[in-house]
Design a protein around this motif. Structure first.
Motif, short mmCIF file in Angstrom:
data_model
loop_
_atom_site.label_atom_id
_atom_site.label_comp_id
_atom_site.label_asym_id
_atom_site.label_seq_id
_atom_site.Cartn_x
_atom_site.Cartn_y
_atom_site.Cartn_z
N ARG A 183 0.86 -1.32 -0.02
CA ARG A 183 -0.03 0.12 -0.03
C ARG A 183 0.73 1.21 -0.04
N GLU A 184 1.78 1.43 0.70
CA GLU A 184 2.77 2.36 0.83
C GLU A 184 3.26 2.68 -0.49
N ALA A 185 3.77 1.60 -1.32
CA ALA A 185 4.33 1.44 -2.71
C ALA A 185 3.14 2.10 -3.60
N LEU A 186 2.10 1.85 -3.35
CA LEU A 186 1.05 2.51 -4.30
C LEU A 186 0.63 3.88 -4.09
N TRP A 187 0.78 4.02 -2.58
CA TRP A 187 0.31 5.49 -2.26
C TRP A 187 1.50 6.60 -2.94
N ARG A 188 2.57 6.07 -2.82
CA ARG A 188 3.70 6.84 -3.45
C ARG A 188 3.59 7.25 -4.92
N GLU A 189 3.39 5.97 -5.69
CA GLU A 189 3.26 5.99 -7.11
C GLU A 189 1.84 6.92 -7.23
N ARG A 190 0.91 6.73 -6.64
CA ARG A 190 -0.50 7.57 -6.94
C ARG A 190 -0.06 9.02 -6.66
N ALA A 191 0.76 9.23 -5.93
CA ALA A 191 1.07 10.68 -5.70
C ALA A 191 1.84 11.24 -6.70
N ARG A 192 2.60 10.36 -7.11
CA ARG A 192 3.66 10.74 -8.16
C ARG A 192 2.81 11.14 -9.46
N SER A 193 1.70 10.41 -9.63
CA SER A 193 1.17 10.66 -10.67
C SER A 193 -0.09 11.73 -10.68
N GLY A 194 0.02 12.65 -9.37
CA GLY A 194 -0.89 13.58 -9.23
C GLY A 194 -2.24 13.38 -9.09
N ARG A 195 -2.71 12.01 -9.15
CA ARG A 195 -4.04 11.74 -8.90
C ARG A 195 -4.41 12.01 -7.34
N THR A 196 -5.73 11.92 -6.69
CA THR A 196 -6.27 11.88 -5.70
C THR A 196 -5.90 10.61 -5.14
N PRO A 197 -5.62 10.74 -3.73
CA PRO A 197 -5.21 9.57 -2.85
C PRO A 197 -6.15 8.58 -3.06
N LEU A 198 -5.53 6.96 -2.78
CA LEU A 198 -6.49 6.19 -2.91
C LEU A 198 -7.06 5.81 -1.34
N LEU A 199 -8.07 5.29 -0.94
CA LEU A 199 -8.59 4.81 0.19
C LEU A 199 -8.45 3.24 0.26
N ALA A 200 -8.03 2.92 1.55
CA ALA A 200 -8.01 1.46 1.68
C ALA A 200 -9.65 0.95 2.07
#
Length: 526
Positions: free
Chosen positions: A419-436
């Motif tokens: 999840r941490e890796a996904l959160w970082r990649e999501r932030a890098r792409s400029g999208r809204t954060p993901l929710l677990a």
């Protein structure tokens, strides 16, 4: 599956001849090899000016052709190097055929060969043309595939010495300088012979090795910038049926640096093979320490795997990463159930374990493996025997591994690390954060366990299960990886339609992907 793309990196085999009975110390000593008179060669590697042979030298080459099948081509550069070595031998130099002495003679003569087989003999016959030298040399010459040879004869009153150098050429080079100015850029061009996929490495004067950029394959073009004064090593590697092989090793002087190498210090090789393996490990860690790197931890399973490879090479009489029925290094580790993220394999042969280790440090490609910062574990294996001449020979195998990151050393569970890796990649792409999403987590965890049991990645029907729970859009990514950071390859992580995610991870082994892999399922929904 994509998590294994980078699992296997080049690990190369130097075809190292038996050059003497002395062992080398794990680190060079400051005493320099005594410079011999420069061979009357060229200022470059590649094309070789003609050389008129002495009658005794021509006789040696004829005897070598008869021994090896008659297909040897005379190399003037090898003959120039052989003459220098014969002169040193006739002068009584005990280090005349040491590995540094041979390497320097090859460089001064403009010979590109990485490690030709070297044979030497001396006779008191006042007329060597009568045949006193040739039989003694060719009798001990190993019957092997060879393409080029050179012969040199030199003497002093009452003694005549001869040296025969035999090599298998695997490259045809265009002219490449042996001496350059600091900052000069030279381009290594040529064509491999019987090999493919050229790679090149260079060791700078400070002892650091790096891989060079290769442009094209046939012919290859490799720019090299000599940005520091001193002695450089440039190595060319190609891949054949037996795996990667060294095609050329060139010494280049930058800024007028003399062509000298530290002479190998002699030390007794331990009689017990396990003690010799420990000595090699000490040498590896001493090398890494000099470059500010952490020492490697010895691994029992890796040591046994390395010993099996060394024994197989001794039995076949060949240095090769791929032997009949063995598979490559990755296949061997998977069969042994040894987990790895990446593996580097070094192979060498010498008259002692330490001499073989010295040859690995001399090779830029092998040195790069030894100094790889991400490696943490090592297995050293040694197999000892004798050549047909009766001389001792040690086959050395090293397996250097970057371990699988299965989260066993982390306080966080694998799912949390993914999840941490996904959160970082999501932030890098400029999208809204993901929710677990706990519901998606449950579905993904069940799918990951099923995937591991089946031994193949797949999650058919998983998005439909998410839709059945009231979601309007869903997608799933599945893969096998050696680290939680592999989650950044998830194709849907940057998709703006998705705002919720579930993660499932199962840790386990498979014959196809190896031991200790992460079987990851990422389930997205709106």
């Amino acid at each position: 599956m994509t998590g294994l793309r980078a699992a296997l990196l080049l690990a190369l085999v130097p075809a190292l001849p038996p050059l003497g009975a002395c062992a080398s110390a794990p680190a060079p000593v400051p005493t320099a090899t005594r410079p011999a008179p420069a061979a009357a060669g060229t200022g470059w590697y590649g094309p070789e000016p003609e050389l008129r042979l002495l009658p005794a030298e021509a006789e040696l080459l004829a005897a070598a052709r008869a021994r090896l099948g008659g297909k040897l081509v005379h190399s003037p550069a090898l003959s120039r190097a052989a003459r220098e070595l014969a002169a040193r031998r006739a002068a009584g130099d005990p280090a005349a055929l040491s590995r540094p002495a041979v390497r320097l003679a090859l460089a001064r003569a403009g010979a590109l060969d990485d490690a030709p087989t070297a044979q030497a003999t001396c006779a008191t016959d006042p007329d060597p043309a009568q045949g006193a030298l040739a039989p003694a040399l060719v009798q001990a010459l190993p019957v092997a595939e060879a393409t080029h040879a050179g012969a040199g004869v030199a003497g002093r009153p009452g003694t005549t010495c001869a040296v025969l150098l035999v090599s298998r050429r695997r490259v045809r080079l265009e002219r490449f300088p042996r001496q350059v100015a600091v900052g000069e850029r030279a381009v290594l061009r040529g064509r491999l012979i019987g090999l493919a996929r050229p790679h090149a490495y260079a060791t700078a004067p400070d002892g650091k090795a790096r891989e060079l950029e290769v442009a094209g394959a046939e012919p290859f073009s490799i720019p090299v910038t000599f940005d520091a004064p001193g002695l450089w090593r440039v190595e060319l590697v190609g891949t054949g049926p037996s795996g990667p092989q060294v095609a050329a090793l060139l010494l280049v002087s930058a800024g007028g640096a003399p062509l000298v190498l530290p002479e190998e210090a002699t030390a007794p090789d331990p009689a017990d093979a396990a003690d010799a393996e420990a000595l090699v490990l000490d040498a590896v860690n001493a090398l890494r320490g000099r470059h500010g790197l952490d020492p490697l931890s010895a691994s029992g399973p890796l040591r046994e795997a390395a010993r099996r490879q060394a024994a197989a090479m001794l039995a076949s009489g060949r240095l090769a990463h791929v032997l009949p029925g063995s598979g490559d290094v990755g296949a061997r580790l998977r069969r042994a159930g040894i987990p790895f993220r990446r593996v580097f394999e070094n192979l060498a042969r010498g008259s002692s374990a330490l001499e073989a280790q010295w040859s690995l440090e001399e090779s830029p490609a092998h040195l790069a493996n030894l100094l790889e910062p991400r490696v943490r574990r090592i297995g050293v294996g040694l197999a000892r025997g004798r050549l047909s001449s009766g001389a001792p020979v040690d086959y050395l195998a090293q397996l250097l591994v970057e371990p699988v990151d299965d989260a066993s050393e982390s306080r966080l569970r694998p799912e949390e690390l993914v999840r941490e890796a996904l959160w970082r990649e999501r932030a890098r792409s400029g999208r809204t954060p993901l929710l677990a999403d706990p519901v998606l987590d449950t579905l993904a965890a069940r799918a990951a366990r099923a995937m591991l049991r089946a031994g193949a990645p797949g999650a058919a029907g998983l998005p439909e299960e998410a839709l059945a729970r009231g979601r309007s859009e869903a997608a799933a990514d599945v893969y096998v990886a050696a680290s939680p950071s592999g989650a950044t390859r998830s194709r849907n992580v940057g998709d703006a339609r998705f705002h919720r995610v579930g993660v499932g991870v199962a840790v386990g082994d498979s014959p196809r992907y190896g031991a200790g892999q992460l079987w990851i399922v990422v389930l997205y929904s709106d």
